[in-house]
Design a protein around this motif. Structure first.
Motif, PDB file in Angstrom:
ATOM      1  N   ALA A 170     -12.832   7.097  42.803  1.00 46.52           N
ATOM      2  CA  ALA A 170     -12.562   8.043  43.963  1.00 46.52           C
ATOM      3  C   ALA A 170     -11.540   7.592  44.718  1.00 46.52           C
ATOM      4  CB  ALA A 170     -13.959   8.197  44.720  1.00 46.52           C
ATOM      5  N   ALA A 171     -11.330   6.142  45.077  1.00 45.80           N
ATOM      6  CA  ALA A 171     -10.491   5.547  45.852  1.00 45.80           C
ATOM      7  C   ALA A 171      -8.895   5.883  45.320  1.00 45.80           C
ATOM      8  CB  ALA A 171     -10.483   4.140  46.455  1.00 45.80           C
ATOM      9  N   MET A 172      -8.922   5.579  43.874  1.00 40.35           N
ATOM     10  CA  MET A 172      -7.697   5.851  43.079  1.00 40.35           C
ATOM     11  C   MET A 172      -7.246   7.320  43.243  1.00 40.35           C
ATOM     12  SD  MET A 172      -5.330   4.289  41.350  1.00 40.35           S
ATOM     13  CE  MET A 172      -6.148   2.804  40.678  1.00 40.35           C
ATOM     14  N   VAL A 173      -8.039   8.162  43.260  1.00 42.63           N
ATOM     15  CA  VAL A 173      -7.482   9.600  43.338  1.00 42.63           C
ATOM     16  C   VAL A 173      -6.732   9.627  44.528  1.00 42.63           C
ATOM     17  CG1 VAL A 173      -8.265  11.999  43.739  1.00 42.63           C
ATOM     18  CG2 VAL A 173      -9.513  10.666  41.969  1.00 42.63           C
ATOM     19  N   LYS A 174      -7.225   9.186  45.587  1.00 41.53           N
ATOM     20  CA  LYS A 174      -6.542   9.339  46.968  1.00 41.53           C
ATOM     21  C   LYS A 174      -5.326   8.611  46.798  1.00 41.53           C
ATOM     22  CE  LYS A 174      -9.749  11.634  48.996  1.00 41.53           C
ATOM     23  NZ  LYS A 174      -9.419  13.103  49.029  1.00 41.53           N
ATOM     24  N   LEU A 175      -5.180   7.435  45.998  1.00 45.35           N
ATOM     25  CA  LEU A 175      -4.052   6.669  46.178  1.00 45.35           C
ATOM     26  C   LEU A 175      -2.963   7.383  45.278  1.00 45.35           C
ATOM     27  CD1 LEU A 175      -5.405   3.095  46.007  1.00 45.35           C
ATOM     28  CD2 LEU A 175      -4.479   4.001  47.807  1.00 45.35           C
ATOM     29  N   LYS A 176      -3.220   7.953  44.151  1.00 43.38           N
ATOM     30  CA  LYS A 176      -2.399   8.630  43.318  1.00 43.38           C
ATOM     31  C   LYS A 176      -1.849   9.854  44.011  1.00 43.38           C
ATOM     32  CE  LYS A 176      -4.197   7.167  38.875  1.00 43.38           C
ATOM     33  NZ  LYS A 176      -4.857   7.639  37.764  1.00 43.38           N
ATOM     34  N   GLU A 177      -2.721  10.500  44.868  1.00 43.67           N
ATOM     35  CA  GLU A 177      -2.142  11.466  45.850  1.00 43.67           C
ATOM     36  C   GLU A 177      -1.113  11.151  46.833  1.00 43.67           C
ATOM     37  OE1 GLU A 177      -6.416  14.373  46.132  1.00 43.67           O
ATOM     38  OE2 GLU A 177      -5.614  13.391  47.750  1.00 43.67           O
ATOM     39  N   ARG A 178      -1.005   9.633  46.967  1.00 45.11           N
ATOM     40  CA  ARG A 178      -0.126   9.159  47.872  1.00 45.11           C
ATOM     41  C   ARG A 178       0.940   8.487  47.148  1.00 45.11           C
ATOM     42  NH1 ARG A 178      -4.740  10.470  49.672  1.00 45.11           N
ATOM     43  NH2 ARG A 178      -4.755  11.418  52.084  1.00 45.11           N
ATOM     44  N   GLY A 179       1.090   8.725  45.942  1.00 46.31           N
ATOM     45  CA  GLY A 179       2.173   7.979  45.321  1.00 46.31           C
ATOM     46  C   GLY A 179       1.972   6.922  44.112  1.00 46.31           C
ATOM     47  N   ALA A 180       0.765   6.609  43.982  1.00 49.41           N
ATOM     48  CA  ALA A 180       0.388   5.636  42.919  1.00 49.41           C
ATOM     49  C   ALA A 180       0.540   6.192  41.727  1.00 49.41           C
ATOM     50  CB  ALA A 180      -0.908   5.225  43.299  1.00 49.41           C
ATOM     51  N   PRO A 181       1.419   5.693  40.476  1.00 51.40           N
ATOM     52  CA  PRO A 181       1.378   6.128  39.248  1.00 51.40           C
ATOM     53  C   PRO A 181       0.341   6.649  38.351  1.00 51.40           C
ATOM     54  CG  PRO A 181       1.777   3.657  39.235  1.00 51.40           C
ATOM     55  CD  PRO A 181       1.534   4.322  40.544  1.00 51.40           C
ATOM     56  N   SER A 182       0.658   7.561  37.684  1.00 47.96           N
ATOM     57  CA  SER A 182      -0.711   7.966  36.886  1.00 47.96           C
ATOM     58  C   SER A 182      -1.602   7.018  36.150  1.00 47.96           C
ATOM     59  CB  SER A 182      -0.257   9.169  35.930  1.00 47.96           C
ATOM     60  OG  SER A 182       0.573   8.687  34.882  1.00 47.96           O
ATOM     61  N   ASN A 183      -0.601   5.960  35.874  1.00 52.04           N
ATOM     62  CA  ASN A 183      -1.534   4.949  34.766  1.00 52.04           C
ATOM     63  C   ASN A 183      -1.847   3.787  35.722  1.00 52.04           C
ATOM     64  OD1 ASN A 183       1.042   4.034  35.516  1.00 52.04           O
ATOM     65  ND2 ASN A 183       1.395   2.949  33.531  1.00 52.04           N
ATOM     66  N   ALA A 184      -2.082   3.907  37.224  1.00 55.91           N
ATOM     67  CA  ALA A 184      -2.261   2.961  38.099  1.00 55.91           C
ATOM     68  C   ALA A 184      -3.822   2.364  37.961  1.00 55.91           C
ATOM     69  CB  ALA A 184      -2.231   3.132  39.341  1.00 55.91           C
ATOM     70  N   ILE A 185      -3.920   0.845  38.018  1.00 53.63           N
ATOM     71  CA  ILE A 185      -5.307   0.549  37.951  1.00 53.63           C
ATOM     72  C   ILE A 185      -5.698  -0.301  39.036  1.00 53.63           C
ATOM     73  CG2 ILE A 185      -5.555   0.914  35.400  1.00 53.63           C
ATOM     74  CD1 ILE A 185      -5.037  -2.231  34.848  1.00 53.63           C
ATOM     75  N   PHE A 186      -6.893  -0.712  39.009  1.00 56.82           N
ATOM     76  CA  PHE A 186      -7.379  -1.788  40.113  1.00 56.82           C
ATOM     77  C   PHE A 186      -7.495  -3.053  39.026  1.00 56.82           C
ATOM     78  CE2 PHE A 186      -8.882   1.628  42.984  1.00 56.82           C
ATOM     79  CZ  PHE A 186      -7.978   1.287  44.029  1.00 56.82           C
ATOM     80  N   ASN A 187      -6.747  -3.837  39.177  1.00 54.06           N
ATOM     81  CA  ASN A 187      -7.135  -5.259  38.445  1.00 54.06           C
ATOM     82  C   ASN A 187      -7.383  -6.410  39.044  1.00 54.06           C
ATOM     83  OD1 ASN A 187      -4.493  -5.728  39.464  1.00 54.06           O
ATOM     84  ND2 ASN A 187      -3.578  -6.600  37.676  1.00 54.06           N
ATOM     85  N   ALA A 188      -7.603  -6.242  40.375  1.00 54.02           N
ATOM     86  CA  ALA A 188      -7.909  -7.571  41.075  1.00 54.02           C
ATOM     87  C   ALA A 188      -8.860  -7.020  42.425  1.00 54.02           C
ATOM     88  CB  ALA A 188      -6.890  -8.066  41.792  1.00 54.02           C
ATOM     89  N   TYR A 189     -10.091  -7.550  42.325  1.00 52.82           N
ATOM     90  CA  TYR A 189     -11.080  -7.197  43.486  1.00 52.82           C
ATOM     91  C   TYR A 189     -11.134  -8.330  44.536  1.00 52.82           C
ATOM     92  CZ  TYR A 189     -12.678  -4.020  39.810  1.00 52.82           C
ATOM     93  OH  TYR A 189     -12.699  -3.103  39.201  1.00 52.82           O
ATOM     94  N   ASP A 190     -11.143  -8.101  45.745  1.00 48.96           N
ATOM     95  CA  ASP A 190     -11.286  -9.055  46.621  1.00 48.96           C
ATOM     96  C   ASP A 190     -12.620  -8.641  47.581  1.00 48.96           C
ATOM     97  OD1 ASP A 190      -9.108 -10.759  45.955  1.00 48.96           O
ATOM     98  OD2 ASP A 190      -8.034 -10.023  47.859  1.00 48.96           O
ATOM     99  N   LEU A 191     -13.690  -9.085  47.346  1.00 48.06           N
ATOM    100  CA  LEU A 191     -15.092  -8.857  47.783  1.00 48.06           C
ATOM    101  C   LEU A 191     -15.533  -9.600  49.273  1.00 48.06           C
ATOM    102  CD1 LEU A 191     -17.077  -8.417  44.444  1.00 48.06           C
ATOM    103  CD2 LEU A 191     -15.362  -6.736  45.600  1.00 48.06           C
ATOM    104  N   THR A 192     -15.897  -9.137  50.136  1.00 42.40           N
ATOM    105  CA  THR A 192     -16.484  -9.731  51.304  1.00 42.40           C
ATOM    106  C   THR A 192     -17.761  -9.121  51.774  1.00 42.40           C
ATOM    107  OG1 THR A 192     -15.206  -8.448  52.857  1.00 42.40           O
ATOM    108  CG2 THR A 192     -13.857 -10.531  52.014  1.00 42.40           C
ATOM    109  N   SER A 193     -18.417  -9.943  52.431  1.00 39.80           N
ATOM    110  CA  SER A 193     -19.867  -9.409  53.124  1.00 39.80           C
ATOM    111  C   SER A 193     -20.040 -10.331  54.163  1.00 39.80           C
ATOM    112  CB  SER A 193     -20.905  -9.540  52.004  1.00 39.80           C
ATOM    113  OG  SER A 193     -21.353 -10.683  51.858  1.00 39.80           O
ATOM    114  N   PHE A 194     -20.764  -9.695  55.055  1.00 41.58           N
ATOM    115  CA  PHE A 194     -21.506 -10.196  56.163  1.00 41.58           C
ATOM    116  C   PHE A 194     -22.690 -10.217  56.250  1.00 41.58           C
ATOM    117  CE2 PHE A 194     -23.208  -9.868  60.678  1.00 41.58           C
ATOM    118  CZ  PHE A 194     -23.072 -11.011  60.927  1.00 41.58           C
TER     119      PHE A 194
END
Length: 314
Positions: A132-156
């Protein structure tokens, strides 16, 4: 005996020749990253607009915030920050203070670790949020083949319930780059006399800790000394994990600024490559809450701004 220096000095020394991986590894083995000071600080929403776009997202029955900083640059391989537990405005502030150019997903699903466990217990849930986030990023210029290849996870606090589920999911684990838990590692008790955390609630973190000890990922666990009665505290769980991976604690250097804070001083630490375990003083609610207010400081301690290199011109 490791020598103590600041993380900025580490970056300066290793960035002088970024292609000398052997020297970088040697320095990492010899130099301690000094943890941040957990000083008391007040937080509040900003009265001015954030330098970016804040979107309210809904996937199924779950809602979360997506923040896209103005500094984000569209490209094929993307990184993303995902945070669990806490107001989105605060985590946006911490991300900006950190200097991150990555999008941020922030989830405040409720109270209690079970809420967060149930949030991510079904494999594929995080991937649906990212889609769902990628849809928004592609609407803002991310290429059609864009992927998330690194996650930084945090929690409190209770947010660890989500991350504890995610580290058990192979498709997520392989893309995890960094995990930071801010007073956010608790567990059930296997015995109460003596108090021993449930083994399964410690071993679940072991693959991540060992990957960080190899330098493949980064894992930071920062805890207070707040006691708990009916379940294992964050400091008890972290102590058990350090022992599980064969580590031993070192007393904090009294000359470090983080050791001199009058309210929440660093008491002891364990460090092995990219696994950082930090135990601070303070046994009240303020000691717990101050951990949430220093995520940016944690990031800057372990990943300081990199000096420009003559070789790469960056």
């Amino acid at each position: 005996m490791k020598s103590a220096t600041t993380a900025v000095q580490i970056a300066f020394q290793t960035a002088a020749d970024p292609y000398n991986e052997g020297m970088t590894a040697l320095l990492a083995a010899l130099i301690v990253v000094i943890p941040p000071t957990m000083a008391t600080r007040s937080i509040a929403p900003w009265t001015t607009p954030y330098p970016g776009e804040k979107l309210s997202m809904t996937v199924g029955v779950n809602t979360f915030t997506l923040y896209i900083p103005n500094t984000w640059k569209p490209q094929q391989n993307l990184s993303i920050q995902v945070h669990f537990h806490g107001p989105d405005w605060h985590m946006i502030q911490e991300s900006i203070d950190r200097g991150s150019t990555d999008p941020l997903i922030s989830s405040y699903a409720g109270e209690g670790s079970t809420v967060y466990k149930n949030l991510m217990i079904a494999p594929g849930t995080l991937e649906s949020w990212l889609a769902a986030a990628m849809v928004k990023l592609k609407e803002r210029g991310a290429p059609s083949n864009a992927i998330f290849n690194a996650y930084d996870l945090t929690s409190f606090s209770a947010g660890y319930g989500a991350i504890r589920e995610l580290v058990q999911q192979p498709t997520v684990f392989k893309r995890i780059r960094k995990v930071v838990l801010g007073d956010s590692m608790y567990g059930s008790l296997q015995s109460t006399n003596p108090r021993v955390p449930l083994d399964a609630h410690i071993t679940v973190w072991e693959p991540l800790a060992r990957a960080a000890m190899r330098g493949d990922k980064t894992f930071v666990v920062s805890v207070s000394s707040v006691p708990t009665s009916t379940y294992a505290s964050s400091s008890e769980c972290l102590d058990a994990l350090v022992k599980r991976v064969g580590g031993s604690w070192a007393n904090a250097d009294p000359t470090w600024p983080c050791s001199q804070d009058p309210s929440f001083p660093l008491l002891r630490y364990f460090e092995s490559r990219r696994f950082f375990a930090w135990h601070y003083g303070g046994s009240d609610a303020a000691a717990h809450n101050t951990q949430a207010r220093h995520f940016a400081d944690i990031w800057k301690a372990i990943d300081p701004p990199r000096p420009k290199s003559v070789r790469d011109g960056s």
